[in-house]
Design a protein around this motif. Sequence first.
Motif, PDB file in Angstrom:
ATOM      1  N   ARG A 294      73.282  11.840   5.349  1.00 35.39           N
ATOM      2  CA  ARG A 294      74.661  11.981   5.839  1.00 35.39           C
ATOM      3  C   ARG A 294      74.692  12.036   7.363  1.00 35.39           C
ATOM      4  N   ARG A 295      73.713  12.683   7.959  1.00 32.69           N
ATOM      5  CA  ARG A 295      73.598  12.730   9.418  1.00 32.69           C
ATOM      6  C   ARG A 295      73.565  11.313   9.987  1.00 32.69           C
ATOM      7  N   ALA A 296      72.741  10.458   9.395  1.00 29.00           N
ATOM      8  CA  ALA A 296      72.640   9.079   9.874  1.00 29.00           C
ATOM      9  C   ALA A 296      73.950   8.338   9.687  1.00 29.00           C
ATOM     10  N   ALA A 297      74.602   8.564   8.547  1.00 25.38           N
ATOM     11  CA  ALA A 297      75.866   7.886   8.271  1.00 25.38           C
ATOM     12  C   ALA A 297      76.961   8.330   9.244  1.00 25.38           C
ATOM     13  N   LEU A 298      76.908   9.567   9.667  1.00 25.10           N
ATOM     14  CA  LEU A 298      77.894  10.072  10.622  1.00 25.10           C
ATOM     15  C   LEU A 298      77.655   9.533  12.027  1.00 25.10           C
ATOM     16  N   ALA A 299      76.390   9.323  12.379  1.00 22.97           N
ATOM     17  CA  ALA A 299      76.053   8.911  13.743  1.00 22.97           C
ATOM     18  C   ALA A 299      76.102   7.401  13.952  1.00 22.97           C
ATOM     19  N   ALA A 300      75.862   6.635  12.900  1.00 24.76           N
ATOM     20  CA  ALA A 300      75.718   5.191  13.053  1.00 24.76           C
ATOM     21  C   ALA A 300      76.966   4.461  13.544  1.00 24.76           C
ATOM     22  N   PRO A 301      78.164   4.779  13.034  1.00 27.61           N
ATOM     23  CA  PRO A 301      79.335   4.009  13.471  1.00 27.61           C
ATOM     24  C   PRO A 301      79.563   4.017  14.977  1.00 27.61           C
ATOM     25  N   ALA A 302      79.270   5.129  15.633  1.00 23.32           N
ATOM     26  CA  ALA A 302      79.442   5.179  17.088  1.00 23.32           C
ATOM     27  C   ALA A 302      78.472   4.241  17.791  1.00 23.32           C
ATOM     28  N   LEU A 303      77.268   4.130  17.256  1.00 17.85           N
ATOM     29  CA  LEU A 303      76.292   3.205  17.831  1.00 17.85           C
ATOM     30  C   LEU A 303      76.739   1.763  17.623  1.00 17.85           C
ATOM     31  N   GLY A 304      77.255   1.465  16.435  1.00 16.48           N
ATOM     32  CA  GLY A 304      77.784   0.136  16.193  1.00 16.48           C
ATOM     33  C   GLY A 304      78.948  -0.185  17.108  1.00 16.48           C
ATOM     34  N   VAL A 338      66.274   2.850   9.279  1.00  9.53           N
ATOM     35  CA  VAL A 338      65.038   2.830   8.503  1.00  9.53           C
ATOM     36  C   VAL A 338      64.734   4.211   7.938  1.00  9.53           C
ATOM     37  N   VAL A 339      64.910   5.230   8.758  1.00 10.93           N
ATOM     38  CA  VAL A 339      64.664   6.605   8.298  1.00 10.93           C
ATOM     39  C   VAL A 339      65.590   6.942   7.129  1.00 10.93           C
ATOM     40  N   ALA A 340      66.878   6.652   7.291  1.00 15.06           N
ATOM     41  CA  ALA A 340      67.844   6.943   6.228  1.00 15.06           C
ATOM     42  C   ALA A 340      67.545   6.133   4.971  1.00 15.06           C
ATOM     43  N   ALA A 341      67.101   4.886   5.158  1.00 15.08           N
ATOM     44  CA  ALA A 341      66.758   4.052   4.008  1.00 15.08           C
ATOM     45  C   ALA A 341      65.611   4.674   3.218  1.00 15.08           C
ATOM     46  N   SER A 342      64.578   5.098   3.923  1.00 16.56           N
ATOM     47  CA  SER A 342      63.427   5.712   3.272  1.00 16.56           C
ATOM     48  C   SER A 342      63.831   6.988   2.542  1.00 16.56           C
TER      49      SER A 342
END
Length: 414
Positions: A294-304, A338-342
Amino acid sequence: MTDLFWPGDERAGELMSEAALLEAMVRVEAAWLDALVDAGLAPAAGDSDLTAVVTAADVDVLARAAESGGNPVIPLVQMLRSRVGIDAARWLHRGLTSQDVLDTALVLAVRDVLDRLLDELRSQVIALSILAERHAATPMVGRTLTQHAVPTTFGAVAAAWLDGIIDAAELVVDARTLLPAQLGGAVGTLAATTELAALRELPDPAFVASEVATIAGETLGLRVHRPWHTARVPLTRTADALVTCTDAWGHVATDVATLSRTEIAELAEPAGTGRGGSSTMPHKHNPVLSVLVRRAALAAPALGSTMHLASALTGDQRPDGAWHTEWSTLRTLGRRAVVAASQTTELLQGLHVDAERMAATLASSAEDVVAERLGVAELLDAPFDPDPATYLGITIDLVAGAVERGHTFLEENA
């Protein structure tokens, strides 16, 4: 690599690391130099094996020197020229520009990320297909806006996860397929390479210049495309695929975190030594994998969003600042994906489903969850069946459709 600010970062290994980017930049320089020789623009004596000329041990020196010119390619070229023979040094980087080298290196580095993601996504599709089929008839309470709604099955829930992950995986496949080399010279016109061909009195100098770019791109295994110095879709498309992946994984993680609450306890994450513990409360089994995904999902959109903002502000024939913003943004987004995928793969492969608990929760809310069914029966003055486990609509078809789609995806992307 490890990162105290991002627990689990080591799962990404050396993907998108400084060493990986450096190695990719050297590969680009080598492929271009070989292409110049193959096209007859540089003498055979100018060819040189650059593989071990610059290594990860040089990263720190290059990083410090990069500030003077604004990018690491300038000191890299200087270092390479100082370490190879005179002929190779003379022809190295001839006709390229810094952005060509760094963009193509970024593409090579992110290609490795996409390859790793596809491995993880295939594993997730397999795990979810098994879960969906196994629990196609496992009844549970369906929830909307946090409240009990009508019955569903856990198989249908897993099927929804599966569809979301395949949606994301298809974008990853497209992004991977469409990754292009960036080989255009100072303003994307290959002017220097064309001039070299003209001075060599080769027929059709423009064709020769394009052929050099084609040879170099094919050597690197990348799609040959017109220069895209200021048309950044190759990178925004890739970023969008990464963000969509984290969206899909975030959906899974959010459901698992909710359904593993103590008072619900319908799902549980796979157990592991020390996994989910608390520093002060020994009874806890925190859904750590879900929390980190969830941490990754919350942070990713801003990077995109940053990638799109950089694309929108890319001006002239070579950008000032917008291009520079992309490098670390894409690295961070790629590694975190990659981390979130794993973590998601591990979560799905070891997910514990408590069918008895699901049945008990459904039974405790039986009167409420069949209220809609009662309304339908009354509408037609028909008999009413109060058993919530028989009010499941097309859940079997939903599961079958998602699983079939999963099999097709696996066959097409073996």
